[in-house]
Motif scaffolding. Structure first.
Motif, PDB file in Angstrom:
ATOM      1  N   ILE A   9       0.832  -1.177   0.041  1.00 52.85           N
ATOM      2  CA  ILE A   9      -0.095   0.010  -0.052  1.00 52.85           C
ATOM      3  C   ILE A   9       0.954   1.373  -0.083  1.00 52.85           C
ATOM      4  O   ILE A   9       1.738   1.358   0.872  1.00 52.85           O
ATOM      5  N   ALA A  10       0.643   2.036  -1.069  1.00 59.09           N
ATOM      6  CA  ALA A  10       1.593   3.250  -1.227  1.00 59.09           C
ATOM      7  C   ALA A  10       0.945   4.560  -1.270  1.00 59.09           C
ATOM      8  O   ALA A  10       0.109   4.657  -1.989  1.00 59.09           O
ATOM      9  N   VAL A  11       1.255   5.376  -0.894  1.00 62.92           N
ATOM     10  CA  VAL A  11       0.625   6.744  -0.626  1.00 62.92           C
ATOM     11  C   VAL A  11       1.852   7.769  -1.295  1.00 62.92           C
ATOM     12  O   VAL A  11       2.936   7.790  -0.924  1.00 62.92           O
ATOM     13  N   VAL A  12       1.380   8.302  -2.373  1.00 66.70           N
ATOM     14  CA  VAL A  12       2.413   9.292  -3.060  1.00 66.70           C
ATOM     15  C   VAL A  12       1.583  10.530  -3.357  1.00 66.70           C
ATOM     16  O   VAL A  12       0.525  10.848  -3.745  1.00 66.70           O
ATOM     17  N   THR A  13       2.421  11.397  -2.438  1.00 67.30           N
ATOM     18  CA  THR A  13       2.056  13.005  -2.676  1.00 67.30           C
ATOM     19  C   THR A  13       2.535  13.702  -3.754  1.00 67.30           C
ATOM     20  O   THR A  13       3.522  13.152  -4.407  1.00 67.30           O
ATOM     21  N   GLY A  14       1.855  14.955  -4.281  1.00 65.38           N
ATOM     22  CA  GLY A  14       2.213  15.246  -5.183  1.00 65.38           C
ATOM     23  C   GLY A  14       2.169  14.490  -6.695  1.00 65.38           C
ATOM     24  O   GLY A  14       2.808  14.673  -7.505  1.00 65.38           O
TER      25      GLY A  14
END
Length: 237
Positions: A9-14
């Motif tokens: 599970i990956a959260v990528v901002t921008g």
């Protein structure tokens, strides 16, 4: 399609633009479940400098997934101006856009990263954290990215007992919508960048995404507190 990040599970901002978009796309190709976050145009729209909004977002993500395995803090914004032209408001805005925008998501995600047991944080410093580039009015940006570098070392120490690794990538000049506009406004600036690079080329978001994939993967399980320069050798001499 690969499987280097399968099941993560990956959260990528921008994630709507530039390096963040490149990382989100490559992570998906490598099997991760990616939640892209940006001010607009991503899976989740959020002002990442709004403390309450960030806390709410990560509470929702935690409730849905129960953990976060990867946090990529690619969101950033800055004002570029020479010191005699920069206002105090612009200085503060840039530090918010370079430092607060990393601190708030990381703090909000921390409990869910701990729940992973083998989580990875990827932050972005810059070649500007190591050197000044002639012709670039990057005073506040240099300060902000230097702060990210120091912050990440501390996160690596605090996260180690919980299985959280924290590393930075320090990109050189990467061609994005924003940097292409800068080159268009000052065509001579490209020559200054290339003169500093050992490899006489400019980078692409995919160059950074490949490095981020490795740092986020279990292949880098023995790597924390590191700074990876992806800059055509610009900071190596």
């Amino acid at each position: 399609m690969g499987d280097r990040l399968a099941g993560k599970i990956a959260v990528v901002t921008g994630a709507a633009h530039g390096i963040g978009a490149g990382c989100a796309a490559e992570f998906r190709r490598q099997g991760a479940r990616v939640i892209g976050v940006d001010l607009k145009g991503a899976d989740c729209d959020c002002d990442l400098t709004d403390e309450a909004a960030v806390e709410h977002l990560f509470a929702m993500l935690g409730a849905e997934f129960g953990r976060i395995d990867i946090l990529v803090n690619a969101a950033a914004f800055a004002t570029f101006a020479w010191i005699e032209d920069m206002t105090y408001a612009q200085w503060k805005r840039t530090l918010t856009g370079e430092l607060d925008i990393v601190f708030l998501p990381t703090r909000a995600a921390w409990g869910w990263l701990k729940a992973s047991g083998r989580a990875a944080i990827v932050n972005f410093a810059s070649a500007n954290a190591a050197h000044a580039l002639e012709g670039s009015p990057a005073l506040a940006h240099c300060a902000g990215k230097g702060g990210v570098l120091a912050m990440t070392r501390q996160l690596a120490m605090e996260g180690a007992p919980h299985g959280i690794r924290a590393n930075t990538i320090a990109p050189g000049f990467i061609q994005t919508e924003a940097t292409r506009a800068h080159l268009a406004a000052d065509p001579a600036f490209k020559d200054k960048v290339l003169a500093k690079n050992m490899l006489k080329m400019l980078g692409e978001p995919s160059d950074i995404a490949h490095a981020a994939t490795w740092l986020a993967s279990d292949e880098a399980r023995y790597v924390t507190g590191a700074n990876i320069a992806v800059d055509a050798g610009a900071t190596a001499w």
